[in-house]
Design a protein around this motif. Sequence first.
Motif, PDB file in Angstrom:
ATOM      1  N   LEU A 111     -79.313 -70.441  26.401  1.00  0.00           N
ATOM      2  CA  LEU A 111     -79.366 -71.892  26.180  1.00  0.00           C
ATOM      3  C   LEU A 111     -77.977 -72.388  25.775  1.00  0.00           C
ATOM      4  N   PHE A 112     -77.457 -71.838  24.668  1.00  0.00           N
ATOM      5  CA  PHE A 112     -76.129 -72.253  24.202  1.00  0.00           C
ATOM      6  C   PHE A 112     -75.053 -71.242  24.600  1.00  0.00           C
ATOM      7  N   HIS A 113     -75.433 -70.234  25.363  1.00  0.00           N
ATOM      8  CA  HIS A 113     -74.491 -69.249  25.914  1.00  0.00           C
ATOM      9  C   HIS A 113     -73.674 -68.540  24.835  1.00  0.00           C
ATOM     10  N   GLY A 114     -74.241 -68.412  23.624  1.00  0.00           N
ATOM     11  CA  GLY A 114     -73.513 -67.714  22.553  1.00  0.00           C
ATOM     12  C   GLY A 114     -72.437 -68.566  21.895  1.00  0.00           C
ATOM     13  N   ALA A 115     -72.519 -69.890  22.067  1.00  0.00           N
ATOM     14  CA  ALA A 115     -71.532 -70.788  21.434  1.00  0.00           C
ATOM     15  C   ALA A 115     -71.639 -70.657  19.921  1.00  0.00           C
ATOM     16  N   THR A 116     -70.518 -70.909  19.232  1.00  0.00           N
ATOM     17  CA  THR A 116     -70.526 -70.764  17.773  1.00  0.00           C
ATOM     18  C   THR A 116     -70.650 -72.113  17.069  1.00  0.00           C
ATOM     19  N   ALA A 117     -70.608 -73.184  17.823  1.00  0.00           N
ATOM     20  CA  ALA A 117     -70.816 -74.521  17.240  1.00  0.00           C
ATOM     21  C   ALA A 117     -71.425 -75.434  18.306  1.00  0.00           C
ATOM     22  N   VAL A 118     -72.059 -76.483  17.812  1.00  0.00           N
ATOM     23  CA  VAL A 118     -72.638 -77.486  18.727  1.00  0.00           C
ATOM     24  C   VAL A 118     -72.348 -78.855  18.136  1.00  0.00           C
ATOM     25  N   ILE A 119     -72.045 -79.803  19.002  1.00  0.00           N
ATOM     26  CA  ILE A 119     -71.928 -81.200  18.544  1.00  0.00           C
ATOM     27  C   ILE A 119     -72.956 -82.034  19.303  1.00  0.00           C
ATOM     28  N   LEU A 120     -73.799 -82.746  18.546  1.00  0.00           N
ATOM     29  CA  LEU A 120     -74.726 -83.687  19.161  1.00  0.00           C
ATOM     30  C   LEU A 120     -74.037 -85.049  19.159  1.00  0.00           C
ATOM     31  N   VAL A 121     -73.975 -85.691  20.307  1.00  0.00           N
ATOM     32  CA  VAL A 121     -73.352 -87.015  20.362  1.00  0.00           C
ATOM     33  C   VAL A 121     -74.447 -88.046  20.600  1.00  0.00           C
ATOM     34  N   GLY A 122     -74.603 -88.916  19.618  1.00  0.00           N
ATOM     35  CA  GLY A 122     -75.662 -89.918  19.714  1.00  0.00           C
ATOM     36  C   GLY A 122     -75.143 -91.298  19.411  1.00  0.00           C
ATOM     37  N   GLY A 123     -76.070 -92.224  19.367  1.00  0.00           N
ATOM     38  CA  GLY A 123     -75.696 -93.598  19.055  1.00  0.00           C
ATOM     39  C   GLY A 123     -76.918 -94.401  18.667  1.00  0.00           C
ATOM     40  N   LEU A 124     -76.663 -95.664  18.333  1.00  0.00           N
ATOM     41  CA  LEU A 124     -77.761 -96.564  17.976  1.00  0.00           C
ATOM     42  C   LEU A 124     -78.330 -97.166  19.247  1.00  0.00           C
ATOM     43  N   LYS A 125     -79.655 -97.077  19.393  1.00  0.00           N
ATOM     44  CA  LYS A 125     -80.278 -97.569  20.627  1.00  0.00           C
ATOM     45  C   LYS A 125     -80.031 -99.062  20.833  1.00  0.00           C
ATOM     46  N   LYS A 126     -79.842 -99.798  19.725  1.00  0.00           N
ATOM     47  CA  LYS A 126     -79.683-101.251  19.860  1.00  0.00           C
ATOM     48  C   LYS A 126     -78.268-101.675  20.311  1.00  0.00           C
ATOM     49  N   SER A 127     -77.334-100.739  20.350  1.00  0.00           N
ATOM     50  CA  SER A 127     -75.976-101.087  20.802  1.00  0.00           C
ATOM     51  C   SER A 127     -76.021-101.561  22.243  1.00  0.00           C
ATOM     52  N   SER A 128     -74.942-102.204  22.684  1.00  0.00           N
ATOM     53  CA  SER A 128     -74.986-102.752  24.048  1.00  0.00           C
ATOM     54  C   SER A 128     -75.023-101.655  25.107  1.00  0.00           C
ATOM     55  N   CYS A 129     -74.279-100.586  24.928  1.00  0.00           N
ATOM     56  CA  CYS A 129     -74.253 -99.519  25.957  1.00  0.00           C
ATOM     57  C   CYS A 129     -74.191 -98.152  25.278  1.00  0.00           C
ATOM     58  N   PRO A 130     -75.219 -97.761  24.543  1.00  0.00           N
ATOM     59  CA  PRO A 130     -75.104 -96.535  23.740  1.00  0.00           C
ATOM     60  C   PRO A 130     -74.885 -95.266  24.550  1.00  0.00           C
ATOM     61  N   SER A 131     -75.511 -95.162  25.720  1.00  0.00           N
ATOM     62  CA  SER A 131     -75.338 -93.906  26.465  1.00  0.00           C
ATOM     63  C   SER A 131     -73.931 -93.817  27.041  1.00  0.00           C
ATOM     64  N   GLU A 132     -73.436 -94.939  27.555  1.00  0.00           N
ATOM     65  CA  GLU A 132     -72.065 -94.930  28.090  1.00  0.00           C
ATOM     66  C   GLU A 132     -71.076 -94.563  26.982  1.00  0.00           C
ATOM     67  N   ASP A 133     -71.245 -95.197  25.815  1.00  0.00           N
ATOM     68  CA  ASP A 133     -70.336 -94.932  24.690  1.00  0.00           C
ATOM     69  C   ASP A 133     -70.350 -93.436  24.333  1.00  0.00           C
ATOM     70  N   ALA A 134     -71.553 -92.885  24.253  1.00  0.00           N
ATOM     71  CA  ALA A 134     -71.671 -91.478  23.848  1.00  0.00           C
ATOM     72  C   ALA A 134     -71.042 -90.563  24.894  1.00  0.00           C
ATOM     73  N   LEU A 135     -71.250 -90.888  26.166  1.00  0.00           N
ATOM     74  CA  LEU A 135     -70.734 -89.985  27.200  1.00  0.00           C
ATOM     75  C   LEU A 135     -69.216 -90.080  27.344  1.00  0.00           C
ATOM     76  N   LEU A 136     -68.675 -91.268  27.061  1.00  0.00           N
ATOM     77  CA  LEU A 136     -67.210 -91.384  27.078  1.00  0.00           C
ATOM     78  C   LEU A 136     -66.604 -90.567  25.935  1.00  0.00           C
ATOM     79  N   ALA A 137     -67.214 -90.656  24.756  1.00  0.00           N
ATOM     80  CA  ALA A 137     -66.730 -89.845  23.618  1.00  0.00           C
ATOM     81  C   ALA A 137     -66.887 -88.364  23.947  1.00  0.00           C
ATOM     82  N   THR A 138     -67.976 -88.038  24.617  1.00  0.00           N
ATOM     83  CA  THR A 138     -68.233 -86.634  24.981  1.00  0.00           C
ATOM     84  C   THR A 138     -67.124 -86.082  25.871  1.00  0.00           C
TER      85      THR A 138
END
Length: 209
Positions: A111-138
Amino acid sequence: MLSRRSCRNFKDKNIDKDILEDLIKIGTTAPSGSNCQDWIFTIVPTTKDVAGLGVKIAEFFKKLNKMSKNTLLRKGLTLFGNKKLQFYWENYYESVKETIELYENQGIDKLFHGATAVILVGGLKKSSCPSEDALLATQNILLGAHSMGLGTCLIGFAVNAIANDAKLKKSLGVNENEAVYSVIALGYPNEKFKGLTVRKNIQPRYLSF
Ligand SMILES: Cc1cc2nc3c(=O)[nH]c(=O)nc-3n(C[C@H](O)[C@H](O)[C@H](O)COP(=O)(O)O)c2cc1C
């Protein structure tokens, strides 16, 4: 950009907290809709923590596999126009079953391929474009990590589990008004890629007026 590849083989060496926090800062240099900057980053900092997260995600897929194995349920849902479980059964059931068995019987983490850290990138659903914002930061984080000699891999399976299991979401500290749009596995790479990324030659369309 050409030399960034998804890494699926990591050294057994945790990433310093300072580096993980630098990566978050790199993420926040991305643009955001209306400049809202409503990102929510969750750091899962060590191998032990990643294993704990893996167990939670695996629980979700165990439940899903059990449901999708139920022919009556699959057919019933399909009759009512919901073909998702049937699609999962046909396309993912077997490989997910194998992944869970590999982890439980041999400790191999597909699943995580033996990674030693994980970052979850999320946002507030009420923002204007939360998924775009999160994926750009990603993408910033993926490239930033690569420039620091770290390997990364996006884990869509984990995003799906979190999106579809309210209990799991809550247990990760994600509130109802938030969503997780990407899950990044990270670590020091234990592999070297021979080639650069190979991509289809996608031709742009032109609009001239
Ligand atoms: C939205 C998304 C979800 C992904 N989910 C997974 C995943 O669950 N597991 C995995 O090993 N790779 C995952 N990947 C990585 C892709 O397989 C990978 O980016 C693609 O094969 C291209 O390879 P490259 O990143 O080395 O250029 C995902 C990539 C994206 C963009």
